[in-house]
Design a protein around this motif. Sequence first.
Motif, mmCIF file in Angstrom:
data_model
loop_
_atom_site.group_PDB
_atom_site.id
_atom_site.type_symbol
_atom_site.label_atom_id
_atom_site.label_comp_id
_atom_site.label_asym_id
_atom_site.label_seq_id
_atom_site.Cartn_x
_atom_site.Cartn_y
_atom_site.Cartn_z
ATOM 1 N N ASP A 77 -5.452 12.556 -25.290
ATOM 2 C CA ASP A 77 -6.431 11.656 -25.892
ATOM 3 C C ASP A 77 -7.030 10.724 -24.851
ATOM 4 O O ASP A 77 -6.687 10.798 -23.670
ATOM 5 C CB ASP A 77 -5.825 10.887 -27.072
ATOM 6 N N GLN A 78 -7.918 9.843 -25.273
ATOM 7 C CA GLN A 78 -8.646 8.995 -24.325
ATOM 8 C C GLN A 78 -7.756 8.017 -23.583
ATOM 9 O O GLN A 78 -8.122 7.521 -22.527
ATOM 10 C CB GLN A 78 -9.764 8.238 -25.040
ATOM 11 N N ASN A 79 -6.559 7.735 -24.099
ATOM 12 C CA ASN A 79 -5.620 6.828 -23.421
ATOM 13 C C ASN A 79 -4.664 7.563 -22.491
ATOM 14 O O ASN A 79 -3.847 6.944 -21.833
ATOM 15 C CB ASN A 79 -4.828 6.028 -24.454
ATOM 16 N N GLY A 80 -4.717 8.899 -22.482
ATOM 17 C CA GLY A 80 -3.834 9.679 -21.619
ATOM 18 C C GLY A 80 -2.574 10.156 -22.310
ATOM 19 O O GLY A 80 -1.713 10.745 -21.667
ATOM 20 N N ALA A 81 -2.450 9.907 -23.630
ATOM 21 C CA ALA A 81 -1.272 10.376 -24.374
ATOM 22 C C ALA A 81 -1.364 11.894 -24.549
ATOM 23 O O ALA A 81 -2.432 12.451 -24.767
ATOM 24 C CB ALA A 81 -1.194 9.686 -25.721
ATOM 25 N N ILE A 82 -0.214 12.559 -24.462
ATOM 26 C CA ILE A 82 -0.146 14.023 -24.510
ATOM 27 C C ILE A 82 0.378 14.460 -25.868
ATOM 28 O O ILE A 82 1.362 13.909 -26.381
ATOM 29 C CB ILE A 82 0.774 14.547 -23.390
ATOM 30 N N PHE A 83 -0.263 15.470 -26.446
ATOM 31 C CA PHE A 83 0.141 16.020 -27.732
ATOM 32 C C PHE A 83 0.304 17.520 -27.595
ATOM 33 O O PHE A 83 -0.523 18.195 -26.981
ATOM 34 C CB PHE A 83 -0.906 15.733 -28.814
ATOM 35 N N ILE A 84 1.369 18.051 -28.184
ATOM 36 C CA ILE A 84 1.558 19.503 -28.278
ATOM 37 C C ILE A 84 1.403 19.831 -29.751
ATOM 38 O O ILE A 84 2.195 19.383 -30.579
ATOM 39 C CB ILE A 84 2.941 19.933 -27.753
ATOM 40 N N GLY A 85 0.390 20.593 -30.055
ATOM 41 C CA GLY A 85 0.054 20.817 -31.464
ATOM 42 C C GLY A 85 -0.447 19.509 -32.052
ATOM 43 O O GLY A 85 -1.430 18.941 -31.594
ATOM 44 N N ASP A 86 0.288 19.003 -33.070
ATOM 45 C CA ASP A 86 -0.077 17.733 -33.702
ATOM 46 C C ASP A 86 0.872 16.599 -33.343
ATOM 47 O O ASP A 86 0.610 15.451 -33.681
ATOM 48 C CB ASP A 86 -0.102 17.887 -35.221
ATOM 49 N N SER A 87 1.981 16.897 -32.675
ATOM 50 C CA SER A 87 2.975 15.862 -32.382
ATOM 51 C C SER A 87 2.884 15.395 -30.934
ATOM 52 O O SER A 87 2.622 16.183 -30.028
ATOM 53 C CB SER A 87 4.388 16.384 -32.676
ATOM 54 N N GLU A 88 3.128 14.097 -30.727
ATOM 55 C CA GLU A 88 3.045 13.517 -29.392
ATOM 56 C C GLU A 88 4.235 13.966 -28.549
ATOM 57 O O GLU A 88 5.349 14.120 -29.060
ATOM 58 C CB GLU A 88 3.005 11.987 -29.479
ATOM 59 N N TYR A 123 -8.893 11.173 -15.518
ATOM 60 C CA TYR A 123 -8.808 12.431 -14.767
ATOM 61 C C TYR A 123 -7.391 12.675 -14.265
ATOM 62 O O TYR A 123 -6.909 13.797 -14.237
ATOM 63 C CB TYR A 123 -9.796 12.385 -13.608
ATOM 64 N N GLN A 124 -6.705 11.613 -13.888
ATOM 65 C CA GLN A 124 -5.340 11.741 -13.375
ATOM 66 C C GLN A 124 -4.422 12.342 -14.431
ATOM 67 O O GLN A 124 -3.585 13.179 -14.119
ATOM 68 C CB GLN A 124 -4.818 10.384 -12.930
ATOM 69 N N ALA A 125 -4.577 11.939 -15.692
ATOM 70 C CA ALA A 125 -3.722 12.467 -16.759
ATOM 71 C C ALA A 125 -3.946 13.961 -16.939
ATOM 72 O O ALA A 125 -2.989 14.731 -17.064
ATOM 73 C CB ALA A 125 -3.994 11.711 -18.056
ATOM 74 N N VAL A 126 -5.196 14.392 -16.927
ATOM 75 C CA VAL A 126 -5.502 15.811 -17.102
ATOM 76 C C VAL A 126 -4.997 16.606 -15.908
ATOM 77 O O VAL A 126 -4.384 17.667 -16.068
ATOM 78 C CB VAL A 126 -7.026 16.010 -17.291
ATOM 79 N N ALA A 127 -5.214 16.100 -14.702
ATOM 80 C CA ALA A 127 -4.768 16.800 -13.493
ATOM 81 C C ALA A 127 -3.246 16.911 -13.440
ATOM 82 O O ALA A 127 -2.710 17.952 -13.051
ATOM 83 C CB ALA A 127 -5.290 16.085 -12.250
ATOM 84 N N ARG A 128 -2.548 15.848 -13.843
ATOM 85 C CA ARG A 128 -1.074 15.894 -13.831
ATOM 86 C C ARG A 128 -0.544 16.929 -14.816
ATOM 87 O O ARG A 128 0.394 17.672 -14.510
ATOM 88 C CB ARG A 128 -0.505 14.518 -14.176
ATOM 89 N N VAL A 129 -1.135 16.988 -16.020
ATOM 90 C CA VAL A 129 -0.692 17.960 -17.020
ATOM 91 C C VAL A 129 -0.929 19.378 -16.526
ATOM 92 O O VAL A 129 -0.043 20.238 -16.608
ATOM 93 C CB VAL A 129 -1.405 17.709 -18.369
ATOM 94 N N MET A 130 -2.106 19.636 -15.974
ATOM 95 C CA MET A 130 -2.390 20.992 -15.498
ATOM 96 C C MET A 130 -1.512 21.375 -14.310
ATOM 97 O O MET A 130 -1.067 22.512 -14.205
ATOM 98 C CB MET A 130 -3.862 21.120 -15.164
ATOM 99 N N ALA A 131 -1.245 20.424 -13.424
ATOM 100 C CA ALA A 131 -0.374 20.711 -12.283
ATOM 101 C C ALA A 131 1.051 20.988 -12.745
ATOM 102 O O ALA A 131 1.712 21.895 -12.227
ATOM 103 C CB ALA A 131 -0.394 19.541 -11.304
ATOM 104 N N ARG A 132 1.534 20.221 -13.722
ATOM 105 C CA ARG A 132 2.898 20.439 -14.247
ATOM 106 C C ARG A 132 3.002 21.805 -14.897
ATOM 107 O O ARG A 132 3.982 22.528 -14.698
ATOM 108 C CB ARG A 132 3.238 19.318 -15.234
ATOM 109 N N LEU A 133 1.995 22.186 -15.683
ATOM 110 C CA LEU A 133 2.023 23.495 -16.346
ATOM 111 C C LEU A 133 1.957 24.630 -15.331
ATOM 112 O O LEU A 133 2.705 25.604 -15.432
ATOM 113 C CB LEU A 133 0.861 23.600 -17.342
ATOM 114 N N SER A 134 1.092 24.499 -14.356
ATOM 115 C CA SER A 134 0.959 25.535 -13.339
ATOM 116 C C SER A 134 2.231 25.686 -12.508
ATOM 117 O O SER A 134 2.632 26.800 -12.185
ATOM 118 C CB SER A 134 -0.215 25.203 -12.436
ATOM 119 N N ALA A 135 2.869 24.574 -12.179
ATOM 120 C CA ALA A 135 4.090 24.622 -11.368
ATOM 121 C C ALA A 135 5.265 25.218 -12.118
ATOM 122 O O ALA A 135 6.217 25.696 -11.499
ATOM 123 C CB ALA A 135 4.438 23.213 -10.880
#
Length: 151
Positions: A77-88, A123-135
């Motif tokens: 979300d816009q604050n950088g919170a991560i959700f998988i499906g509907d749950s945080e 941008y940092q939140a999105v980049a961190r999530v993608m880097a974690r998933l890729s790694a």
Amino acid sequence: MAMGGGSGVGGGRRGRRGRKGPLTEINVTPLVDVMLVLLIIFMISAPLLTVGVPVELPKTEASAVEIKSEPLSVSIDQNGAIFIGDSEADFNDLTTRLFTEAGGADKAAERPVFVRADGRAPYQAVARVMARLSANGFTKLNLITDTAPEA
């Protein structure tokens, strides 16, 4: 005698006429060379100065992605919170929760992961999530964007 005296004076004048006077014209060739070099430098550097233009990246004209298996969905979300499906989800538990939803680490590599990020998300939140998933072995990462309105 008259010849000798006249030739002596005339000889001195001829010597002065033979010399070139001071240069009164400006040579513009070096000036033109410098200006052309500056023009080339500005032409090359001008496109690099447009990096700071604000652009709303999530709107694209990309076509739909063809899906063969059920995708995993990660939202930011816009604050950088991560959700998988509907749950945080916490950033540290992200991969373990995705492995659980995928049915194990071996099946997780086969399933695509859709990353849906708000346009105002850092941008940092999105980049961190993608880097974690890729790694952690998720190779089929897809950024989900909104389609731009047609003109």
